[in-house]
Design a protein around this motif. Structure first.
Motif, PDB file in Angstrom:
ATOM      1  N   PRO A  96       0.828  -1.231   0.000  1.00 39.36           N
ATOM      2  CA  PRO A  96       0.000   0.000   0.000  1.00 39.36           C
ATOM      3  C   PRO A  96       0.852   1.267   0.000  1.00 39.36           C
ATOM      4  O   PRO A  96       1.000   1.946   1.013  1.00 39.36           O
ATOM      5  N   PHE A  97       1.383   1.613  -1.160  1.00 38.21           N
ATOM      6  CA  PHE A  97       2.325   2.730  -1.237  1.00 38.21           C
ATOM      7  C   PHE A  97       1.731   4.044  -0.748  1.00 38.21           C
ATOM      8  O   PHE A  97       2.415   4.832  -0.091  1.00 38.21           O
ATOM      9  N   GLY A  98       0.472   4.325  -1.081  1.00 40.74           N
ATOM     10  CA  GLY A  98      -0.138   5.574  -0.636  1.00 40.74           C
ATOM     11  C   GLY A  98      -0.145   5.689   0.878  1.00 40.74           C
ATOM     12  O   GLY A  98       0.220   6.730   1.444  1.00 40.74           O
ATOM     13  N   LEU A  99      -0.535   4.620   1.529  1.00 39.88           N
ATOM     14  CA  LEU A  99      -0.576   4.596   2.995  1.00 39.88           C
ATOM     15  C   LEU A  99       0.816   4.777   3.570  1.00 39.88           C
ATOM     16  O   LEU A  99       1.031   5.571   4.493  1.00 39.88           O
ATOM     17  N   VAL A 100       1.787   4.059   3.029  1.00 40.51           N
ATOM     18  CA  VAL A 100       3.168   4.105   3.532  1.00 40.51           C
ATOM     19  C   VAL A 100       3.778   5.484   3.343  1.00 40.51           C
ATOM     20  O   VAL A 100       4.372   6.049   4.276  1.00 40.51           O
ATOM     21  N   LEU A 101       3.632   6.055   2.151  1.00 41.87           N
ATOM     22  CA  LEU A 101       4.250   7.357   1.872  1.00 41.87           C
ATOM     23  C   LEU A 101       3.674   8.470   2.741  1.00 41.87           C
ATOM     24  O   LEU A 101       4.413   9.325   3.236  1.00 41.87           O
ATOM     25  N   VAL A 102       2.364   8.466   2.905  1.00 42.08           N
ATOM     26  CA  VAL A 102       1.731   9.509   3.729  1.00 42.08           C
ATOM     27  C   VAL A 102       2.165   9.381   5.185  1.00 42.08           C
ATOM     28  O   VAL A 102       2.442  10.385   5.856  1.00 42.08           O
ATOM     29  N   LYS A 103       2.264   8.150   5.672  1.00 45.82           N
ATOM     30  CA  LYS A 103       2.712   7.957   7.056  1.00 45.82           C
ATOM     31  C   LYS A 103       4.159   8.379   7.231  1.00 45.82           C
ATOM     32  O   LYS A 103       4.523   9.020   8.223  1.00 45.82           O
ATOM     33  N   LEU A 104       5.014   8.017   6.272  1.00 47.40           N
ATOM     34  CA  LEU A 104       6.425   8.387   6.356  1.00 47.40           C
ATOM     35  C   LEU A 104       6.605   9.905   6.316  1.00 47.40           C
ATOM     36  O   LEU A 104       7.558  10.447   6.887  1.00 47.40           O
ATOM     37  N   ALA A 105       5.687  10.596   5.646  1.00 46.33           N
ATOM     38  CA  ALA A 105       5.745  12.063   5.568  1.00 46.33           C
ATOM     39  C   ALA A 105       5.197  12.729   6.831  1.00 46.33           C
ATOM     40  O   ALA A 105       5.201  13.963   6.940  1.00 46.33           O
ATOM     41  N   GLY A 106       4.727  11.920   7.761  1.00 44.07           N
ATOM     42  CA  GLY A 106       4.205  12.458   9.014  1.00 44.07           C
ATOM     43  C   GLY A 106       2.825  13.065   8.907  1.00 44.07           C
ATOM     44  O   GLY A 106       2.447  13.913   9.729  1.00 44.07           O
ATOM     45  N   LEU A 107       2.057  12.611   7.902  1.00 46.70           N
ATOM     46  CA  LEU A 107       0.731  13.190   7.675  1.00 46.70           C
ATOM     47  C   LEU A 107      -0.399  12.272   8.148  1.00 46.70           C
ATOM     48  O   LEU A 107      -1.555  12.492   7.797  1.00 46.70           O
TER      49      LEU A 107
ATOM     50  N   LEU B 263      -3.633  13.003  -2.843  1.00 48.03           N
ATOM     51  CA  LEU B 263      -3.577  14.402  -3.278  1.00 48.03           C
ATOM     52  C   LEU B 263      -4.286  15.320  -2.287  1.00 48.03           C
ATOM     53  O   LEU B 263      -3.924  16.492  -2.148  1.00 48.03           O
ATOM     54  N   ARG B 264      -5.274  14.791  -1.594  1.00 49.68           N
ATOM     55  CA  ARG B 264      -6.043  15.599  -0.642  1.00 49.68           C
ATOM     56  C   ARG B 264      -5.241  15.945   0.613  1.00 49.68           C
ATOM     57  O   ARG B 264      -5.700  16.746   1.438  1.00 49.68           O
ATOM     58  N   THR B 265      -4.066  15.349   0.771  1.00 51.95           N
ATOM     59  CA  THR B 265      -3.199  15.745   1.882  1.00 51.95           C
ATOM     60  C   THR B 265      -2.507  17.073   1.577  1.00 51.95           C
ATOM     61  O   THR B 265      -1.877  17.661   2.451  1.00 51.95           O
ATOM     62  N   GLY B 266      -2.615  17.515   0.322  1.00 53.34           N
ATOM     63  CA  GLY B 266      -1.959  18.743  -0.090  1.00 53.34           C
ATOM     64  C   GLY B 266      -0.556  18.527  -0.626  1.00 53.34           C
ATOM     65  O   GLY B 266       0.114  19.480  -1.024  1.00 53.34           O
ATOM     66  N   ARG B 267      -0.138  17.274  -0.680  1.00 51.28           N
ATOM     67  CA  ARG B 267       1.210  16.951  -1.156  1.00 51.28           C
ATOM     68  C   ARG B 267       1.135  16.335  -2.551  1.00 51.28           C
ATOM     69  O   ARG B 267       0.929  15.136  -2.708  1.00 51.28           O
ATOM     70  N   LYS B 268       1.334  17.180  -3.554  1.00 45.19           N
ATOM     71  CA  LYS B 268       1.288  16.695  -4.930  1.00 45.19           C
ATOM     72  C   LYS B 268       2.412  15.710  -5.220  1.00 45.19           C
ATOM     73  O   LYS B 268       2.249  14.791  -6.024  1.00 45.19           O
ATOM     74  N   ASP B 269       3.546  15.907  -4.561  1.00 49.29           N
ATOM     75  CA  ASP B 269       4.671  15.001  -4.778  1.00 49.29           C
ATOM     76  C   ASP B 269       4.351  13.594  -4.284  1.00 49.29           C
ATOM     77  O   ASP B 269       4.688  12.601  -4.939  1.00 49.29           O
TER      78      ASP B 269
END
Length: 199
Positions: A21-32, A49-55
């Motif tokens: 689950p890359f979306g879940l992992v990346l958002v968690k690693l970003a501290g969001l 995208l709704r986290t505000g992080r386009k990257d």
């Protein structure tokens, strides 16, 4: 090694790759936090995208597509075309129904595109262009996905790939089912545009 065993290995390997689950992992690693607690609760790029992080959304899109493409490429190269198609299809299943998240995953759009780009690049490219054109015209992510998915089997047949068309029909059925709430909102004229609301 028997054909049945080869296809079983391809299915299991593809499923496990697809279930990351890359979306879940990346958002968690970003501290969001947990992306499942935001927006639509989905783990895909549109909700990231709704986290505000386009990257992060772009990275999720690329990685969700890549995991299916890699599964199809590896097993196709090692065991042949059919194994590649099975692995790619299984990766789609893994993304939608990951064992790590109690079988509640994403809707499979990027993963669907990733499979097609590897198993028949011209078809995958044209499906991507169909998604992009529809998204730019209507600004509705789910509608773009549904239109692009519907075009996939027809495009595969146009390129004389009935095996890819058959896979696309199977994946279409699952993709449409995963979008059933979106379809209901589209019919009511309530589906939000890209960047706002649930999708």
């Amino acid at each position: 090694m028997t054909d049945g065993l080869v296809l079983a290995i391809a299915a299991i390997g593809g499923y496990l790759l697809g279930s990351i689950p890359f979306g879940l992992v990346l958002v968690k690693l970003a501290g969001l936090g947990d992306v499942r607690q935001q927006g639509s609760g989905n783990i895909g790029a549109t909700n990231v995208l709704r986290t505000g992080r386009k990257d992060l959304a772009l990275a999720t899109l690329v990685l969700d597509a890549a995991k299916a493409g890699i599964a199809a490429a590896i097993f196709g190269w090692v065991f042949g075309t059919t194994a590649g198609l099975v692995a790619g299809g299984a990766a789609f299943l893994g993304h939608c129904f990951p064992v790590w998240l109690k079988f509640n995953g994403g809707k499979g759009v990027a993963t669907f595109l990733g499979v097609l780009l590897v198993v028949e690049f011209p078809v995958g490219f044209l499906v991507c262009m169909t998604w992009l054109g529809t998204a730019l015209l209507f600004r509705i992510s789910s509608l773009a996905a549904l239109v692009a998915a519907a075009a996939a089997p027809l495009l595969a047949l146009a390129f004389s790939r009935p095996d890819v068309a058959l896979l696309a029909v199977f994946l279409d059925a699952l993709l449409y089912w995963r979008h059933k709430t979106n379809i209901a909102r589209l019919l009511r004229g309530e589906e939000p545009m890209i960047g706002a609301g649930k999708a």
